[in-house]
Design an enzyme around this catalytic site. Sequence first.
Site, PDB file in Angstrom:
ATOM      1  N   GLY A  25       0.831  -1.205   0.000  1.00  0.00           N
ATOM      2  CA  GLY A  25       0.000   0.000   0.000  1.00  0.00           C
ATOM      3  C   GLY A  25       0.864   1.252   0.000  1.00  0.00           C
ATOM      4  O   GLY A  25       2.093   1.191   0.148  1.00  0.00           O
ATOM      5  N   LEU A  26       0.195   2.381  -0.172  1.00  0.00           N
ATOM      6  CA  LEU A  26       0.879   3.675  -0.229  1.00  0.00           C
ATOM      7  C   LEU A  26       1.651   3.956   1.059  1.00  0.00           C
ATOM      8  O   LEU A  26       1.347   3.398   2.121  1.00  0.00           O
ATOM      9  CB  LEU A  26      -0.154   4.792  -0.433  1.00  0.00           C
ATOM     10  CG  LEU A  26      -0.888   4.843  -1.779  1.00  0.00           C
ATOM     11  CD1 LEU A  26      -2.068   5.819  -1.682  1.00  0.00           C
ATOM     12  CD2 LEU A  26       0.060   5.254  -2.903  1.00  0.00           C
ATOM     13  N   SER A  27       2.621   4.843   0.956  1.00  0.00           N
ATOM     14  CA  SER A  27       3.285   5.358   2.151  1.00  0.00           C
ATOM     15  C   SER A  27       2.221   6.026   3.020  1.00  0.00           C
ATOM     16  O   SER A  27       1.384   6.774   2.514  1.00  0.00           O
ATOM     17  CB  SER A  27       4.352   6.375   1.725  1.00  0.00           C
ATOM     18  OG  SER A  27       4.972   6.928   2.861  1.00  0.00           O
ATOM     19  N   GLY A  28       2.202   5.721   4.290  1.00  0.00           N
ATOM     20  CA  GLY A  28       1.221   6.324   5.195  1.00  0.00           C
ATOM     21  C   GLY A  28      -0.108   5.591   5.244  1.00  0.00           C
ATOM     22  O   GLY A  28      -1.041   6.036   5.909  1.00  0.00           O
ATOM     23  N   SER A  29      -0.193   4.449   4.562  1.00  0.00           N
ATOM     24  CA  SER A  29      -1.484   3.737   4.522  1.00  0.00           C
ATOM     25  C   SER A  29      -1.687   2.840   5.739  1.00  0.00           C
ATOM     26  O   SER A  29      -2.760   2.258   5.901  1.00  0.00           O
ATOM     27  CB  SER A  29      -1.587   2.910   3.234  1.00  0.00           C
ATOM     28  OG  SER A  29      -0.559   1.939   3.182  1.00  0.00           O
ATOM     29  N   GLY A  30      -0.646   2.723   6.571  1.00  0.00           N
ATOM     30  CA  GLY A  30      -0.802   1.941   7.804  1.00  0.00           C
ATOM     31  C   GLY A  30      -0.159   0.564   7.771  1.00  0.00           C
ATOM     32  O   GLY A  30      -0.475  -0.285   8.607  1.00  0.00           O
ATOM     33  N   LYS A  31       0.740   0.346   6.815  1.00  0.00           N
ATOM     34  CA  LYS A  31       1.394  -0.970   6.692  1.00  0.00           C
ATOM     35  C   LYS A  31       2.156  -1.338   7.968  1.00  0.00           C
ATOM     36  O   LYS A  31       1.987  -2.432   8.505  1.00  0.00           O
ATOM     37  CB  LYS A  31       2.377  -0.982   5.502  1.00  0.00           C
ATOM     38  CG  LYS A  31       1.741  -0.781   4.136  1.00  0.00           C
ATOM     39  CD  LYS A  31       2.750  -0.902   3.015  1.00  0.00           C
ATOM     40  CE  LYS A  31       3.850   0.144   3.062  1.00  0.00           C
ATOM     41  NZ  LYS A  31       3.363   1.543   2.976  1.00  0.00           N
ATOM     42  N   SER A  32       3.006  -0.427   8.427  1.00  0.00           N
ATOM     43  CA  SER A  32       3.820  -0.721   9.614  1.00  0.00           C
ATOM     44  C   SER A  32       2.943  -0.895  10.841  1.00  0.00           C
ATOM     45  O   SER A  32       3.214  -1.755  11.691  1.00  0.00           O
ATOM     46  CB  SER A  32       4.815   0.405   9.886  1.00  0.00           C
ATOM     47  OG  SER A  32       5.660   0.571   8.792  1.00  0.00           O
ATOM     48  N   SER A  42       5.798  -1.721  -2.326  1.00  0.00           N
ATOM     49  CA  SER A  42       5.741  -2.631  -3.481  1.00  0.00           C
ATOM     50  C   SER A  42       4.641  -2.219  -4.460  1.00  0.00           C
ATOM     51  O   SER A  42       3.643  -2.922  -4.612  1.00  0.00           O
ATOM     52  CB  SER A  42       5.554  -4.085  -3.029  1.00  0.00           C
ATOM     53  OG  SER A  42       4.509  -4.243  -2.082  1.00  0.00           O
TER      54      SER A  42
END
Lengths: 283, 283
Positions: free
Chosen positions: B113-120, B187
Amino acid sequence: MIAPSFNSSLGIDFVEAKLTKLGFTRLNCRRNLVSASTELNQIKAKEASRMSSLKTSIKINSNISDDSSGSIRQEVSTNGRRSTNILWHKCSVEKSDREELLQQKGCVLWITGLSGSGKSTLACALTRALHSRGKLTYVLDGDNVRHGLNGDLTFQAEDRAENIRRIGEVAKLFSDAGVICIASVISPYRKDRDACRSILPEGDFIEVFMDMPLCVCEARDPKGLYKLARAGKIKGFTGVDDPYEPPLTCEIVIQQEGEVCPPPEVMAKKVISYLEAKGYLQA
Amino acid sequence: MIAPSFNSSLGIDFVEAKLTKLGFTRLNCRRNLVSASTELNQIKAKEASRMSSLKTSIKINSNISDDSSGSIRQEVSTNGRRSTNILWHKCSVEKSDREELLQQKGCVLWITGLSGSGKSTLACALTRALHSRGKLTYVLDGDNVRHGLNGDLTFQAEDRAENIRRIGEVAKLFSDAGVICIASVISPYRKDRDACRSILPEGDFIEVFMDMPLCVCEARDPKGLYKLARAGKIKGFTGVDDPYEPPLTCEIVIQQEGEVCPPPEVMAKKVISYLEAKGYLQA
């Protein structure tokens, strides 16, 4: 059924207090670890269910500037705009947590030596013996890694160094995951091995030197590579027309006894004794 | 004290027979697995000690041509010359053995997902929730891996692809180790993600799409990168001047509910439900 996770430090404190009452302190736990872990899970499940029913929602205000530091700044979006300063408590599971789960310490057993010196044999004996003791191991084999991660690398000098570097980095990740990582790679150059050592915490890189005479390795020639190298069909083959630099100091040396190679289980025992003495087989 | 490993198939058969008598067959084990494992270790230790005292040495003749196939040709050297055809039984510990030890199935949760989308955030919530259930996880974070394994790569197109390829390969190794590997990487290109999927066994690559609107991610901008990208100080930033290709089909989609992002534990619960339904939380 999914056991809810613990979302507040209150909840964790509560469980810890319960555990302490029951004598489950980290430093003073003398009871059978497996049964302790089972009881712990039961208590956790009960506590989780209790918390779930209470539907506790705890928000703690705090400022943390970098979410890569092991804490997480959780910004709950409301109406598409971020609401600030809502901290979700420290999220990360650390190496020590995984080690406690596994009841072992993550480390790298780096087996170095000539082709045919018995690296893979030792790696197999080790992984088997450790597994039978309930320890989680993973073997990184020089050849196997070349089929995947290092599939883009040739056997030229700089690619061989990169091959070792990447295996070292991956071994480090496994060690950080709490796994006893067994790297089995010729790794002929001292500086490449030392570079791998340098990226790991002190003590966690355990170099095992298969100190077998070239003539023995060449007589074995399990892959027929010495024959090809002597016939000039492989260039830069370690021990034939490329040097092997033995470790100046290393944690473990495996040698012939008289003129006989120790059987695999004896070699494995030596390494396991080291791990045991250094505390790697407990959390 | 080191428990000797089992060096003959006779020994293993003996233990298996004992276990079968006790009702510990793999397919028909209804008893608590933890207690079973403890009893198993006790039986193993007794058997090992018995075998050790008998000093049994069993040599089995056989021809196996390739020691990378999972079996090991153990050539015990006598007087510096190899003696042939001494087979040491199948040595390797397989993925399924590690899974049994861990009581889980190795797999890759690939959070895209986008940067800032909450992946981490999701990765952290997942690792915490799964750890609290006694499951071994490891987070591969796009940024963190760049400090080590992928430290040689730039942010140019071909290096970004190589970045993803290597993370995919490492995730595969972790999955093979029995670990639930959580890869958290933007990715952005479908073909890179699909390439990672293709190297894993069917079902073991679980793609989790953080389907958050760009405006939400940009409003969060946890690392201040959108601001830099809009100011032209970062080129080729995903979502700003480089595309994000959403998955066409993926295992799990995380979306806003109304205009509110689900809290981390809710997102984690969704993923854990999937893992549970697919049997990944047991061996």
